[in-house]
Write an enzyme that holds these catalytic residues in place. Sequence first.
Site, PDB file in Angstrom:
ATOM      1  N   GLU A   1     -27.989  70.491 -48.698  1.00 45.31           N
ATOM      2  CA  GLU A   1     -29.361  69.967 -48.493  1.00 45.31           C
ATOM      3  C   GLU A   1     -30.308  70.469 -49.563  1.00 45.31           C
ATOM      4  OE1 GLU A   1     -29.612  67.845 -46.065  1.00 45.31           O
ATOM      5  OE2 GLU A   1     -27.883  68.374 -44.838  1.00 45.31           O
TER       6      GLU A   1
ATOM      7  N   GLY B   1     -11.058  96.897 -43.109  1.00 43.10           N
ATOM      8  CA  GLY B   1      -9.881  96.055 -43.389  1.00 43.10           C
ATOM      9  C   GLY B   1      -9.696  94.901 -42.418  1.00 43.10           C
TER      10      GLY B   1
HETATM   11  C1  LIG Z   1     -19.428  70.835 -48.063  1.00 41.33           C
HETATM   12  C2  LIG Z   1     -20.516  69.953 -48.605  1.00 41.33           C
HETATM   13  C3  LIG Z   1     -20.985  68.911 -47.835  1.00 41.33           C
HETATM   14  C4  LIG Z   1     -21.944  68.032 -48.368  1.00 41.33           C
HETATM   15  N1  LIG Z   1     -22.345  66.957 -47.601  1.00 41.33           N
HETATM   16  C5  LIG Z   1     -23.164  66.029 -48.158  1.00 41.33           C
HETATM   17  C6  LIG Z   1     -23.492  64.825 -47.433  1.00 41.33           C
HETATM   18  O1  LIG Z   1     -23.112  64.639 -46.268  1.00 41.33           O
HETATM   19  N2  LIG Z   1     -24.222  63.883 -48.075  1.00 41.33           N
HETATM   20  C7  LIG Z   1     -24.666  64.037 -49.355  1.00 41.33           C
HETATM   21  O2  LIG Z   1     -25.320  63.121 -49.882  1.00 41.33           O
HETATM   22  N3  LIG Z   1     -24.410  65.177 -50.054  1.00 41.33           N
HETATM   23  C8  LIG Z   1     -23.659  66.167 -49.485  1.00 41.33           C
HETATM   24  N4  LIG Z   1     -23.362  67.324 -50.191  1.00 41.33           N
HETATM   25  C9  LIG Z   1     -23.830  67.447 -51.586  1.00 41.33           C
HETATM   26  C10 LIG Z   1     -24.857  68.529 -51.785  1.00 41.33           C
HETATM   27  O3  LIG Z   1     -26.097  68.111 -51.295  1.00 41.33           O
HETATM   28  C11 LIG Z   1     -24.860  68.841 -53.302  1.00 41.33           C
HETATM   29  O4  LIG Z   1     -23.650  69.523 -53.576  1.00 41.33           O
HETATM   30  C12 LIG Z   1     -26.041  69.643 -53.706  1.00 41.33           C
HETATM   31  O5  LIG Z   1     -27.217  68.881 -53.606  1.00 41.33           O
HETATM   32  C13 LIG Z   1     -25.902  70.142 -55.160  1.00 41.33           C
HETATM   33  O6  LIG Z   1     -25.547  69.121 -56.018  1.00 41.33           O
HETATM   34  P1  LIG Z   1     -24.329  69.325 -57.023  1.00 41.33           P
HETATM   35  O7  LIG Z   1     -23.166  69.835 -56.251  1.00 41.33           O
HETATM   36  O8  LIG Z   1     -24.125  68.059 -57.777  1.00 41.33           O
HETATM   37  O9  LIG Z   1     -24.785  70.466 -57.991  1.00 41.33           O
HETATM   38  P2  LIG Z   1     -25.608  70.281 -59.358  1.00 41.33           P
HETATM   39  O10 LIG Z   1     -26.763  69.379 -59.141  1.00 41.33           O
HETATM   40  O11 LIG Z   1     -24.635  69.907 -60.422  1.00 41.33           O
HETATM   41  O12 LIG Z   1     -26.128  71.759 -59.597  1.00 41.33           O
HETATM   42  C14 LIG Z   1     -25.314  72.783 -60.186  1.00 41.33           C
HETATM   43  C15 LIG Z   1     -26.156  74.054 -60.324  1.00 41.33           C
HETATM   44  O13 LIG Z   1     -27.294  73.812 -61.157  1.00 41.33           O
HETATM   45  C16 LIG Z   1     -28.481  74.150 -60.465  1.00 41.33           C
HETATM   46  N5  LIG Z   1     -29.556  73.232 -60.866  1.00 41.33           N
HETATM   47  C17 LIG Z   1     -29.506  71.874 -60.953  1.00 41.33           C
HETATM   48  N6  LIG Z   1     -30.687  71.382 -61.349  1.00 41.33           N
HETATM   49  C18 LIG Z   1     -31.529  72.450 -61.500  1.00 41.33           C
HETATM   50  C19 LIG Z   1     -32.892  72.612 -61.879  1.00 41.33           C
HETATM   51  N7  LIG Z   1     -33.680  71.565 -62.143  1.00 41.33           N
HETATM   52  N8  LIG Z   1     -33.394  73.863 -61.946  1.00 41.33           N
HETATM   53  C20 LIG Z   1     -32.647  74.940 -61.641  1.00 41.33           C
HETATM   54  N9  LIG Z   1     -31.343  74.853 -61.271  1.00 41.33           N
HETATM   55  C21 LIG Z   1     -30.802  73.632 -61.209  1.00 41.33           C
HETATM   56  C22 LIG Z   1     -28.132  74.017 -58.977  1.00 41.33           C
HETATM   57  O14 LIG Z   1     -29.010  74.798 -58.182  1.00 41.33           O
HETATM   58  C23 LIG Z   1     -26.714  74.552 -58.978  1.00 41.33           C
HETATM   59  O15 LIG Z   1     -26.756  75.962 -58.990  1.00 41.33           O
HETATM   60  C24 LIG Z   1     -22.455  68.242 -49.673  1.00 41.33           C
HETATM   61  C25 LIG Z   1     -21.994  69.338 -50.421  1.00 41.33           C
HETATM   62  C26 LIG Z   1     -21.031  70.175 -49.912  1.00 41.33           C
HETATM   63  C27 LIG Z   1     -20.548  71.326 -50.762  1.00 41.33           C
END
Ligand SMILES: Cc1cc2nc3c(=O)[nH]c(=O)nc-3n(C[C@H](O)[C@H](O)[C@H](O)COP(=O)(O)OP(=O)(O)OC[C@H]3O[C@@H](n4cnc5c(N)ncnc54)[C@H](O)[C@@H]3O)c2cc1C
Length: 384
Positions: free
Chosen positions: A363, A340
């Site tokens: 990343e 807890g």
């Molecule tokens: C707190 C935080 C800080 C961040 N900081 C930065 C930053 O400083 N600069 C920056 O540029 N970005 C930043 N990001 C962005 C981050 O890199 C993205 O959120 C990440 O790359 C995923 O992209 P998306 O959120 O658009 O998800 P989406 O691309 O929409 O993906 C959604 C889901 O689909 C899956 N998916 C997508 N394509 C495929 C495929 N071809 N095959 C299988 N599965 C797939 C993904 O794995 C995920 O599960 C940050 C994110 C967060 C949450």
Amino acid sequence: MPTDPEIREELVATVRRFVEKDVLPVASDLEHADEFPEDLVATMRDLGLFGVTIPEEHGGLGLDLLTYVAVIEELAAGWMSLTGILNTHVMAANLLKMQGTPEQKEGLLPRMATGELRGCLSLSEPDAGTDTSALKCRATPDGDEYVITGTKTWVTNGTRAGLVALAARTPEGITCFMVEKEPGERSGSITVSRNIPKLGYKGLETVEMSWDGERVPAACVLGGEAGLGRGQHFILSALEVGRINIAARACGVARAAFEAAIRYAQQRETFGKPIAQHQAIQEKLADMATKLEAARLLTRNAAERKDAGERCDVEAGMAKLFASEAAFEIATDAMRIHGGVGYTTELPIERYYRDAPLMIIGEGTNEIQRLVIARGLLARYPLE
Ligand SMILES: Cc1cc2nc3c(=O)[nH]c(=O)nc-3n(C[C@H](O)[C@H](O)[C@H](O)COP(=O)(O)OP(=O)(O)OC[C@H]3O[C@@H](n4cnc5c(N)ncnc54)[C@H](O)[C@@H]3O)c2cc1C
């Protein structure tokens, strides 16, 4: 040049002392208040951490990635957000170090090394996260300037940074720009349009940013004219460092969670003995420590390969994938072992539990890491 192990150990010991003395007493309070840790960042600047991997000729410490990952693990074991304040900065500095023109390096790196100029990395957009080929932000040439228009999101450090490593579309393809701006919510035609609320990773901002016709000199193109259309390639290579950083962060969070759990397991008694004497708890502790050790070895291996100048997308991907999943599992097991009290906000266990999932997403998600690893492996094992 590999860093002298004695210098590495000295810096790591200094950072560990900083974490024990200055970070641990305040981390949870600052995190719960979502407050930027000004004083901690000032000390990080004094320690030279903003310039760890920047070459000495540009005012940095010029240390290798293996040293960097050791520093990141120490910081993350105290408070993961501190590593977020460093990471996009280090990635921007690394882009400059690897691809910048001599003028870009001389103009930016010395100020970055001291932390006076802080960097952020802006790749993601509302409709382009994983799929970077869908980027819409546009940089239109106009004489010896570019006019930048678009919406960027998830920009970590976006408000406080004075330098944005920005991916935008030019007639040649995706190009990386190094744009100086005023720290704050507005600079010229660049506006921080939204501060994104997060589950964890608090204390530093992650924002949405609008570029509404911002004019920047053509000299901002990373690598000069030769860099036009090569932005995606540059940033993907910078992401190798980003992924190794995430793996190191995961090791730090996992270590903190494991150490808290093994301490607690020896203090808490049930059925007349410490819970550490129950086999079910021992199995958990053994699995946690084994995963942590494996994560750390994968992380160091990837850092060493990158330091040797070798391509390491497979190794960086493996380290990021394994270490982030391990951190998530170890943080969850630490909570289970605490029972807890692990669920209260009075212990840092809940913070590790909220911070850990970011490493699975940031990343490049772990789904994508698997694709990167598989692609790299297939290239290494071609059919005769
Ligand atoms: C707190 C935080 C800080 C961040 N900081 C930065 C930053 O400083 N600069 C920056 O540029 N970005 C930043 N990001 C962005 C981050 O890199 C993205 O959120 C990440 O790359 C995923 O992209 P998306 O959120 O658009 O998800 P989406 O691309 O929409 O993906 C959604 C889901 O689909 C899956 N998916 C997508 N394509 C495929 C495929 N071809 N095959 C299988 N599965 C797939 C993904 O794995 C995920 O599960 C940050 C994110 C967060 C949450």
